[in-house]
Write an enzyme that holds these catalytic residues in place. Sequence first.
Site, short mmCIF file in Angstrom:
data_model
loop_
_atom_site.label_atom_id
_atom_site.label_comp_id
_atom_site.label_asym_id
_atom_site.label_seq_id
_atom_site.Cartn_x
_atom_site.Cartn_y
_atom_site.Cartn_z
N LYS A 84 9.79 -15.18 20.93
CA LYS A 84 9.51 -14.03 20.07
C LYS A 84 9.92 -12.74 20.77
CE LYS A 84 6.06 -16.70 17.67
NZ LYS A 84 4.67 -17.14 17.53
N ASP A 92 1.90 -11.85 11.06
CA ASP A 92 1.87 -13.31 10.84
C ASP A 92 1.34 -13.64 9.44
OD1 ASP A 92 2.88 -14.98 12.80
OD2 ASP A 92 1.13 -14.77 14.11
N GLN A 111 -0.95 -15.16 19.65
CA GLN A 111 -0.42 -16.52 19.65
C GLN A 111 -1.56 -17.54 19.53
OE1 GLN A 111 2.94 -17.37 19.67
NE2 GLN A 111 2.19 -19.45 19.31
#
Length: 281
Positions: free
Chosen positions: A53, A120, A97
């Site tokens: 990422k 997200d 994460q």
Amino acid sequence: MGAKIISGNELSKKIRQQLRVQVEELNRKGIYPGLAVVLVGSDPASQIYVNRKQKACEELGILSYPYALDEKTSEEELLTLISDLNKDPKVNGILVQLPLPAHINEDKIIPAISPDKDVDAFHPENTGRIMNGNPVFLPCTPAGIMELIKESGMQVEGKKCVVVGRSNIVGKPMAMLLMAANGTVTICHSRTRDLEEECRKADILVAAIGRPEYIKGSFIKPGAVVIDVGMNRLESGKLVGDVEFSTACEIASAITPVPGGVGPMTITMLMKNTITAAISK
Ligand code: NDP
């Protein structure tokens, strides 16, 4: 007859070029999209994802703010960091994460992220918006899959779509996006009575179960588009999907590979959401 291989690497490259141009245009207007990437602990798979990422950010000219926190970080400390990032004007997107260490409750952390920085799209406000059909951020993996389906040349409208897996991250939002695109959607899971039979009805089959090569060629309707979300590491170290590629290839009209299919698209969509967040600030 072999299926067309839909390369997520290639499609990602194309989309990332467009995003790069968009970031350059924003920079000229004094807007510098920034993504905070928060990793708690040292899970090797999570470290790989976080690195990818960050690399994608670099590639696109998005500023990344990495936070690598100790495994023992408390829930309160993480909440404090999120609260600071929520207020930080340089940070447009916040990515925590997953999975988090067992002592940290994901259900407390995700809702603490400001919905307008939740790139997200896991915050209940954003999942609700996806459900209601007015999303601000599209869920990254399902959004990437919609692009892959488009690339296959198959229209979703009116098609029978079968999603195997009902997780909050993949299966459920995937079903929502397919339904929003006017597909007729069936969701299968571990209690589905005859999975093979259900799968065989699919014009578009999305497999997201986390079981190595579980979906065989015999599960697939001839000519179907098959999207393999699974990422399963075998003992040999080999990475395989949820679909048995060799047999599926003989029956499907188009299929995504593992690796190089859904994975890179997920990250590309995260980048897209970060840019959206910067624009709509
Ligand atoms: P989860 O473990 O959260 O969910 C798995 C789902 O599959 C559950 O709904 C479960 O059913 C269902 N399932 C499990 N076994 C079977 C079975 N034998 N038959 C039918 N359904 C079954 O996984 P995720 O959704 O998070 O991830 C799925 C896979 O996708 C994993 O391999 C993961 O690594 C990968 N992944 C890849 C991403 C990418 O970017 N490429 C992103 C996210 C995930 P039930 O609900 O009944 O338990």
